[in-house]
Design an enzyme around this catalytic site. Structure first.
Site, mmCIF file in Angstrom:
data_model
loop_
_atom_site.group_PDB
_atom_site.id
_atom_site.type_symbol
_atom_site.label_atom_id
_atom_site.label_comp_id
_atom_site.label_asym_id
_atom_site.label_seq_id
_atom_site.Cartn_x
_atom_site.Cartn_y
_atom_site.Cartn_z
ATOM 1 N N GLU A 177 -14.341 -5.915 -24.438
ATOM 2 C CA GLU A 177 -15.170 -6.301 -25.587
ATOM 3 C C GLU A 177 -14.254 -6.783 -26.729
ATOM 4 O O GLU A 177 -13.090 -6.372 -26.814
ATOM 5 C CB GLU A 177 -15.951 -5.076 -26.111
ATOM 6 N N LYS B 131 -24.973 3.381 -22.468
ATOM 7 C CA LYS B 131 -25.739 3.135 -21.237
ATOM 8 C C LYS B 131 -26.251 4.448 -20.654
ATOM 9 O O LYS B 131 -27.374 4.532 -20.151
ATOM 10 C CB LYS B 131 -24.868 2.396 -20.229
ATOM 11 N N GLY C 27 -10.293 -11.540 -21.427
ATOM 12 C CA GLY C 27 -11.614 -11.399 -22.046
ATOM 13 C C GLY C 27 -12.507 -10.419 -21.307
ATOM 14 O O GLY C 27 -13.721 -10.418 -21.502
ATOM 15 N N VAL D 58 -28.497 -2.136 -19.222
ATOM 16 C CA VAL D 58 -27.728 -1.333 -18.256
ATOM 17 C C VAL D 58 -27.740 -2.033 -16.909
ATOM 18 O O VAL D 58 -28.806 -2.261 -16.336
ATOM 19 C CB VAL D 58 -28.375 0.054 -18.046
ATOM 20 N N THR E 106 -28.542 -5.801 -11.889
ATOM 21 C CA THR E 106 -28.975 -4.854 -10.861
ATOM 22 C C THR E 106 -30.043 -3.967 -11.494
ATOM 23 O O THR E 106 -29.697 -2.977 -12.126
ATOM 24 C CB THR E 106 -27.760 -3.990 -10.440
ATOM 25 N N ASP F 176 -19.450 2.214 -24.996
ATOM 26 C CA ASP F 176 -20.363 1.368 -24.211
ATOM 27 C C ASP F 176 -20.968 2.160 -23.042
ATOM 28 O O ASP F 176 -22.186 2.145 -22.834
ATOM 29 C CB ASP F 176 -19.591 0.143 -23.689
#
Lengths: 306, 306
Positions: free
Chosen positions: A191, A206, A188, A134, A138, A202
């Site tokens: 996914e 997360k 790109g 995740v 960061t 996705d």
């Protein structure tokens, strides 16, 4: 201390290069979708170079080391590093590998969201390191782990860079939605299976990982999802976990202009509301390099070097 | 596992209450400016209650436990928790206590910035826990530790809530600077010694701690400081560490309206630029409760519970 590297695509290769450049740790087994190679004492630099020069899926036929199975490699490795693609149906083959590794006291470091999204409360613990799943660039997971005994009441986030890129093209740059979608596909940004982005899988994965870390165990199926859609200015694809009402969702939402969650293009943002604070964190999500960095940080922790 | 609590003011008392409410850890010695009390097996709940009812400076005369010195207490405690006021001249008496504790293998958990601001590179290490010193409610230190091998190039922050409160009153609410100063003094927003806020010592100490964590060892005297002054809209009191040019400063700066560092009133904000990312973190600084929470999180880590 040696690493079992499970997956050898872009992130796995960048990780392998970094590990040999920046540390004295060694990879002793590596697996791709077609097979594995191992060397009990760890691959030498020149062996790693030959593996990096092998084509995708070519680990077993590279001539480096000897053919091994993951089960065999668990006997001579100390840390499993999982960079294999997510399987949101079953979490496999990673989930079984984690169970075996953790039960033997090995550490697991992962960038693969699926096993955590499906079985967070079973596998999470001190030997599972997952900051790369995740906002890898960061370290949100580290910040979240520093909060208790603050109680997290709510998490709201823009967690998927690909869909935020599309929405930014639409609402900041005036590109029609279909054209922005097509552009993201071409560049790109999406996914390989774009439904993971566009249907919120996705982001939901997360969210499960964040909520679990913040004290609310969820499974992927508990997250209500609505597909990406342009609802008008300024639509953002917002993941929300309400830890008081115990519900979680990913859906397109029109945010007021002064909402602190706004970020542009592939940036991520999270707002964490606790009983004592309201925190905003903004930064990059998961590019190849940031993910490899996060995996390396977690690897160094797993072996007690950080 | 027992705690040596060094300091027994507002934060220390809140911490003591939390520790007994939320954990089975015990305080075995407590010190205020006038003396100390200890009990090898840890204070009972009712002893802690009696200590909490004692007036400021009344630990030694509370009748709880027996009179002890910090040196004696190091023999039967496992973690030193420092909530004593900062001494920016010498770091004492905390610095000496840390040296003794660390050399015996004890952990030190601290909310006191002075010893770190004066001797970061000497004392920092795996047994020193200090997330309560900087943005205590917003575990910035944990996020920073998750970054390597990302290389931090620059840190810019609004690290002092008191001065940001004053500037927000001036530039958001239209209050004259002198009146805003006076109001901050009256409301207790400023430190008892307001020069620590107004001359940038507090912000500079935090900057030293952040820079040290990010890989640039500094001392407090290395930070160039200019006192708070209203330079025009929208002045912020900005702490800056440039890890490439190796310089650090705290000074009033006019920020453009779209600068990501803007936060209002006592909120803190930090921008971390690395070789791979640009991260923004916003949240509360250090109120009494947030600081006590951060100390408790670090205490639980120090004893292996988190």
């Amino acid at each position: 201390m040696s690493v079992l590297l499970f997956g050898f695509g872009g992130v796995g290769r960048t990780y392998a290069e970094l590990l040999y450049e920046r540390t004295d740790l060694r990879i002793a087994a590596v697996f791709d979708s077609r097979g594995g190679a191992g060397s009990k004492d760890g691959f030498t630099r020149s062996e790693i170079r030959r593996l990096l020069e092998a084509p995708r899926g070519g680990v077993a036929t590279s001539g480096v080391g000897r053919a091994v199975t993951p089960d065999e490699a668990l006997d001579f490795c100390h840390v499993v590093v999982d960079v294999s693609p997510p399987n949101y149906e079953t979490g496999e083959p990673s989930l079984t590998l984690y169970r075996k590794a953790l039960s033997r006291g090995l550490a697991v470091v992962t960038a693969n969201k699926a096993p955590l999204a499906l079985a967070f409360s079973e596998i999470a613990g001190k030997r599972l390191y997952y900051k790369a799943t995740v906002m890898a660039g960061t370290p949100l997971v580290d910040l979240l782990k520093g909060l208790p005994p603050q109680t997290v009441l709510r998490v709201r986030g823009i967690l998927n860079g690909s869909t935020n890129y599309i929405l930014t093209r639409v609402y900041k740059d005036g590109v029609p939605f279909e054209a922005a979608l097509e552009e993201a596909r071409r560049l790109g940004v999406l996914e390989p299976d774009p439904r993971l982005d566009l249907e919120g899988v996705d982001a939901a994965a997360k969210l499960v990982i964040i909520a679990g870390t913040a004290g609310m165990p969820l499974r992927l199926a508990d997250v209500t999802r609505k597909p990406l859609a342009p609802l008008g200015p300024v639509t953002r694809y917002v993941a929300l976990a309400d830890l008081v009402e115990r519900r979680a969702s990913v859906e397109p939402v029109r945010l007021p202009p002064d909402d602190p969650l706004h970020v542009d293009y592939t940036m991520n943002a999270v707002e964490i509301t606790t009983d004592a604070n309201a925190i905003i964190v903004k930064g990059k999500g998961a590019g190849r390099l940031e993910t490899a960095y996060a995996l390396l940080n977690d690897t160094l922790r797993a072996v007690g070097r950080l």
